[in-house]
Scaffold this motif. Structure first.
Motif, PDB file in Angstrom:
ATOM      1  N   LEU A  13      -4.175   8.255   3.835  1.00  0.00           N
ATOM      2  CA  LEU A  13      -5.013   9.445   3.725  1.00  0.00           C
ATOM      3  C   LEU A  13      -6.495   9.068   3.697  1.00  0.00           C
ATOM      4  O   LEU A  13      -7.319   9.704   4.364  1.00  0.00           O
ATOM      5  N   ILE A  14      -6.828   8.022   2.948  1.00  0.00           N
ATOM      6  CA  ILE A  14      -8.225   7.577   2.868  1.00  0.00           C
ATOM      7  C   ILE A  14      -8.706   7.093   4.236  1.00  0.00           C
ATOM      8  O   ILE A  14      -9.842   7.368   4.643  1.00  0.00           O
ATOM      9  N   SER A  15      -7.851   6.371   4.957  1.00  0.00           N
ATOM     10  CA  SER A  15      -8.222   5.903   6.294  1.00  0.00           C
ATOM     11  C   SER A  15      -8.497   7.075   7.224  1.00  0.00           C
ATOM     12  O   SER A  15      -9.410   7.036   8.059  1.00  0.00           O
ATOM     13  N   HIS A  16      -7.724   8.136   7.081  1.00  0.00           N
ATOM     14  CA  HIS A  16      -7.938   9.333   7.888  1.00  0.00           C
ATOM     15  C   HIS A  16      -9.285   9.972   7.562  1.00  0.00           C
ATOM     16  O   HIS A  16     -10.059  10.329   8.464  1.00  0.00           O
ATOM     17  N   ILE A  45      -9.691  -0.773   3.148  1.00  0.00           N
ATOM     18  CA  ILE A  45      -8.943   0.277   2.452  1.00  0.00           C
ATOM     19  C   ILE A  45      -7.532  -0.200   2.120  1.00  0.00           C
ATOM     20  O   ILE A  45      -7.039  -0.018   0.996  1.00  0.00           O
ATOM     21  N   GLU A  46      -6.863  -0.815   3.082  1.00  0.00           N
ATOM     22  CA  GLU A  46      -5.473  -1.227   2.879  1.00  0.00           C
ATOM     23  C   GLU A  46      -5.339  -2.316   1.820  1.00  0.00           C
ATOM     24  O   GLU A  46      -4.442  -2.271   0.977  1.00  0.00           O
ATOM     25  N   GLY A  61       0.845  -1.191   0.000  1.00  0.00           N
ATOM     26  CA  GLY A  61       0.000   0.000   0.000  1.00  0.00           C
ATOM     27  C   GLY A  61       0.877   1.237   0.000  1.00  0.00           C
ATOM     28  O   GLY A  61       2.079   1.171   0.234  1.00  0.00           O
ATOM     29  N   GLY A  62       0.280   2.371  -0.279  1.00  0.00           N
ATOM     30  CA  GLY A  62       1.035   3.621  -0.283  1.00  0.00           C
ATOM     31  C   GLY A  62       0.424   4.626   0.671  1.00  0.00           C
ATOM     32  O   GLY A  62      -0.473   4.303   1.458  1.00  0.00           O
TER      33      GLY A  62
END
Length: 288
Positions: free
Chosen positions: A87-90, A235-236, A81-82
């Motif tokens: 950012l999406i998890s946040h 997400i990950e 993952g990057g």
């Protein structure tokens, strides 16, 4: 593809800067969470390192993808993952600590697993011609452009914490802009093949993203982790480092056709996360 200043120096150099930016957001406690929250971390690692590549292989076979597209799909699944997933998890109000931990650990492990999986994929799908691919040089290349910059970033974070936190958003923006630039370059260079194969590649990339996101949620449910951790795993597992996949195809293997799937995935990978974020927000804002 002929070696150019862009493929041999600019592309690896900018990605190394992006990985340094990732390191600015990490500290040693991110790695110790494997002990503190072992179930969620182990489930995430199994999902990313084993189930995701197996799922990508099944998709490639199911859609009877051309060898270039199939190998490109496997390269995506082989990458860690990057910073995008963090950012999406946040934004999703998921478990950001778990997201960062999984990104950090998979980045290290993938120095070994990524070249092995790519080697297998080339041998499995590309039987009509020989593709020059070196396990050793790819592993060393990943070490130089990913692990070493991350370590340097962590060292800077440890010594200059405030400055590192201020600089981190710049590197996040750099990562997004650079990925879009790469997609544009690959799309132009391989425009003839992309025009013919785009509908199938788009469907494959979207299926990989949404399917992997769903698999993350299923794994979370089966392992009985919290709903918040489940969103994080979705997400990950569903959001991979498309920029790194493009670099591997263009610079290490020197086969830009292998980068087409990663370029399309770089656009579609937000779809699964978007659906997950919307679902998460609806649950959080629903009246009791």
């Amino acid at each position: 593809m002929q070696e150019t200043v862009f493929t041999q120096f600019i592309l690896p150099g900018v990605l190394a800067l992006v990985m340094l930016g990732m390191g600015l957001g990490l500290n040693l406690s991110d790695f110790s969470r494997l002990v503190k929250m072992p179930r969620a971390v182990i489930v995430g690692l199994v999902g990313q390192l084993l189930i995701l590549p197996a799922f990508a292989l099944c998709l490639a076979l199911l859609f009877q993808a051309p060898s270039e597209i199939a190998i490109g799909l496997m390269i995506i699944a082989a990458c860690p993952g990057g910073t995008t997933s963090n950012l999406i998890s946040h934004v999703a109000k998921a478990n950001l600590a778990l997201s960062v931990t999984l990104t950090a650990i998979t980045t290290i492990i993938c120095v070994i697993t990524t070249p092995l999986l790519i080697k297998y994929s080339i041998g499995f799908f590309e039987q009509q011609r020989s593709v020059d691919f070196s396990l050793l040089s790819t592993s060393l290349g990943l070490l130089v452009i990913s692990i070493i910059p991350v370590i340097i970033g962590m060292a800077i974070r440890a010594k200059y914490s405030k400055s590192a936190r201020r600089a981190e958003p710049f590197f996040r923006k750099l990562s997004t802009v650079f990925m879009l630039l790469l997609i544009a370059i690959i799309s132009y260079q391989e425009r003839d093949m992309l025009l013919v194969a785009f509908p199938d590649v788009f469907l494959l990339a979207m299926s990989l993203n949404i399917g992997a996101t769903a698999l993350g949620l299923v794994l979370a449910h089966l392992s009985k982790v919290s709903a918040r951790d489940g969103v994080t795993l979705g997400i990950e597992i569903g959001t991979q480092n498309a920029t790194l996949a493009i670099l591997i195809a263009v610079t290490f293997i020197q086969e830009p056709a292998f980068a087409i799937a990663a370029g399309v995935y770089g656009v579609t990978m937000y779809l699964g996360a978007f659906l997950l974020v919307m679902a998460r927000r609806s649950v959080l804002t629903a009246p009791e």
